[in-house]
Design an enzyme around this catalytic site. Structure first.
Site, short mmCIF file in Angstrom:
data_model
loop_
_atom_site.label_atom_id
_atom_site.label_comp_id
_atom_site.label_asym_id
_atom_site.label_seq_id
_atom_site.Cartn_x
_atom_site.Cartn_y
_atom_site.Cartn_z
N TYR A 142 3.20 -16.25 0.73
CA TYR A 142 4.56 -15.93 1.15
C TYR A 142 4.73 -16.03 2.60
O TYR A 142 3.92 -14.48 2.67
CB TYR A 142 5.12 -15.81 0.12
CG TYR A 142 7.05 -16.20 0.82
CD1 TYR A 142 7.48 -17.37 0.46
CD2 TYR A 142 7.28 -14.93 1.64
CE1 TYR A 142 9.00 -16.96 0.45
CE2 TYR A 142 8.91 -15.11 1.92
CZ TYR A 142 9.35 -16.41 1.44
OH TYR A 142 10.81 -16.76 1.82
N ASP A 242 -0.69 -11.52 8.09
CA ASP A 242 0.82 -10.99 7.64
C ASP A 242 1.10 -9.98 6.71
O ASP A 242 1.05 -10.02 5.69
CB ASP A 242 1.84 -12.57 6.90
CG ASP A 242 2.81 -12.13 6.27
OD1 ASP A 242 4.18 -11.02 6.38
OD2 ASP A 242 3.65 -13.38 6.05
N LYS A 270 10.31 -5.90 7.05
CA LYS A 270 10.64 -5.31 6.26
C LYS A 270 10.19 -3.81 6.61
O LYS A 270 11.79 -2.90 7.35
CB LYS A 270 9.45 -5.76 5.03
CG LYS A 270 10.27 -6.75 4.68
CD LYS A 270 9.80 -6.28 3.11
CE LYS A 270 9.76 -8.37 2.54
NZ LYS A 270 10.72 -8.87 2.23
C1 LIG Z 1 4.04 -11.60 3.04
C2 LIG Z 1 5.86 -11.76 3.33
N1 LIG Z 1 6.03 -12.47 4.60
C3 LIG Z 1 7.26 -12.71 5.42
C4 LIG Z 1 7.99 -12.72 4.88
C5 LIG Z 1 9.20 -13.16 4.94
O1 LIG Z 1 10.19 -12.55 5.62
P1 LIG Z 1 11.87 -12.20 5.74
O2 LIG Z 1 12.52 -12.45 4.47
O3 LIG Z 1 12.53 -11.28 6.53
O4 LIG Z 1 12.16 -13.93 6.56
C6 LIG Z 1 7.96 -12.58 2.92
C7 LIG Z 1 9.39 -11.55 2.80
O5 LIG Z 1 10.01 -11.34 1.32
C8 LIG Z 1 6.62 -11.78 2.34
O6 LIG Z 1 6.43 -10.95 2.05
#
Ligand SMILES: Cc1ncc(COP(=O)(O)O)c(C=O)c1O
Length: 428
Positions: A142, A242, A270
């Site tokens: 994700y 990521d 996060k």
């Molecule tokens: C691995 C990963 N990448 C990107 C995101 C997106 O981040 P945001 O919710 O701050 O937009 C998340 C959100 O849970 C994530 O778990």
């Protein structure tokens, strides 16, 4: 334990807020979406007065728990100095310096406000640098909720297509199929497949969670990250990690430090600022400098907002090697304790992952290596388990993820394991 007042407030709130929640990921929760009044260390206190041990930890953000004194103090002091300058501040240069010191791939950085948003910045840089179009992603990974990347994040088994040629599955109604034209998907943790796809020569960037944590908590196979980097180099693609979940959870130097592989670009959010909206895209100087002199645009009113920068600096100051050593001990005791209780109760499960983030997959015969393996888990049983835990004062995500903070000390772990014993008996 009653959650009636939460339910009433959400129902009333739904007159103004769609569904009574401000993120779809807050709808599906055991016992219904809860309303909270305050956080205290490892605990959240809800509208019914329940004191819940919290393993959501702000969806992974609260690596220091809910009330870290140093962060709170730094934020209060910065608020008194002003909130948004629409110009630079010394605190943002300090935050950037810390990031560049800690993260191997960070020769240069830019700040943003959310993980979804900095993922977009990474795609733009990869396309601008290579002149190619396709971003390659992996099933079950994700990278935010935007139209061009919310594909195959958690596809249903009957929608995934053959394993050697997965289908791109939209994550939401309303996504334009044209948005998938710049995207392709394959299974993760399989180097031969990745090399074969890259060999077609049309990939601008490859984005992956270096350890798959949004679904499951799966470490990369030995040599996979190194091989991915080499294959990207060979075929002229940009490798993007990521680290929105893994960043500052898998250690002070994050997944790339832990596994010893330095990608071209990485994104963080996060835990970087313990719950304050800070995100960052970091990477090779020649790539990031495209923002400065290469005609690639990056904007954002709230980027590097000084209050969030103060929170980030204070968070990073607290994330010392001693912090990781101490909280990891409790995290491992909890993770292994859960695995033992489930085994002793006769519940088939795989408890996998890391010290401060792990995953409990019920019904699995073996640790998952990728998304397709996770599809065999018994999700309905896990939801019952999560609900049984909530009734016992422990709040866990329904997708099996557990996030641990430095406030989850031995006493909190003991109380949690007691609840796990009761919940396991209930669902066995
Ligand atoms: C691995 C990963 N990448 C990107 C995101 C997106 O981040 P945001 O919710 O701050 O937009 C998340 C959100 O849970 C994530 O778990």
């Amino acid at each position: 334990m009653s959650f009636e007042r939460s339910a009433a407030l959400v129902a009333e709130g739904a007159c103004h807020i769609a569904g009574g929640v401000n993120s779809n990921f807050r709808i599906g929760m055991a016992g219904g979406p809860l309303v909270f009044q305050r956080g205290e260390g490892a605990y959240l206190i809800d509208a019914d007065g329940n004191r819940l041990i919290d393993y959501y930890c702000g969806m992974g953000a609260m690596v220091l728990g809910h009330t870290p004194k140093g962060v709170q103090q730094a934020v209060k002091e910065q608020v008194d100095k002003g909130i948004l300058y629409a110009g630079q501040s010394e605190i943002e240069f300090e935050a950037a310096r810390i990031l560049c010191e800690r993260i191997a791939s960070a020769q240069r950085i830019r700040f943003g406000s959310s993980g979804s948003e900095v993922a977009q910045a990474a795609f733009r840089l990869a396309r601008a640098a290579t002149g190619k179009r396709i971003i390659l992603k992996f099933e079950g990974h994700y990278h935010g909720w935007f139209d061009n990347i919310l594909w195959s994040t958690a596809p249903a088994q009957n929608a995934t297509g053959p394993e050697d040629a997965p289908v791109l599955v939209a994550g939401s109604k309303g996504q334009d199929p044209i948005d998938a034209a710049g995207l392709d998907v394959i299974g993760w943790n399989d180097l031969a497949r990745l090399e074969a796809r890259l060999a077609k020569g049309d990939i601008a960037g490859v984005i992956m969670e270096p350890a798959m944590c949004n679904q499951g908590a799966i470490a990369p196979a030995a040599g996979y990250l190194e091989g991915a980097l080499a294959a990207c180099r060979k075929h002229g693609a940009i490798l993007i990690f990521d680290e929105v979940i893994t960043g500052f959870r898998l250690g002070q130097r994050s997944a790339q430090g832990r596994f010893g592989v330095t990608p071209d670009l990485s994104i963080f959010a996060k835990a970087i600022a313990n719950g304050f909206p800070v995100a960052a895209i970091v990477g090779r100087a020649d790539l990031l400098d495209l923002f400065a002199t290469g005609g690639v645009l990056h904007g954002g009113t709230f980027n590097a907002q000084p209050v969030t920068m103060a929170a980030m600096v204070a968070t990073q100051q607290a994330l010392t090697p001693e912090h990781y050593e101490k909280s990891s001990k409790c995290g491992v005791r909890l993770r292994d304790g859960i695995a033992k209780i489930l085994k002793d109760t006769g519940i088939k499960a795989q408890v996998t992952g890391f010290e401060l983030m792990f995953h409990v997959g019920l019904g699995l015969d073996a640790p998952a290596k990728n998304y397709r393996d996770l599809l065999a888990s018994d999700k309905a049983l896990y939801v019952r388990f999560a609900h049984a835990l909530l009734k016992r004062g422990v709040r866990v995500l329904e997708r099996g993820a557990w996030f641990v903070s430095s406030e989850h000390d031995d006493a909190v772990v003991d109380a949690t394991l007691d609840a796990v014993r009761g919940a396991a008996k209930e669902i066995a």
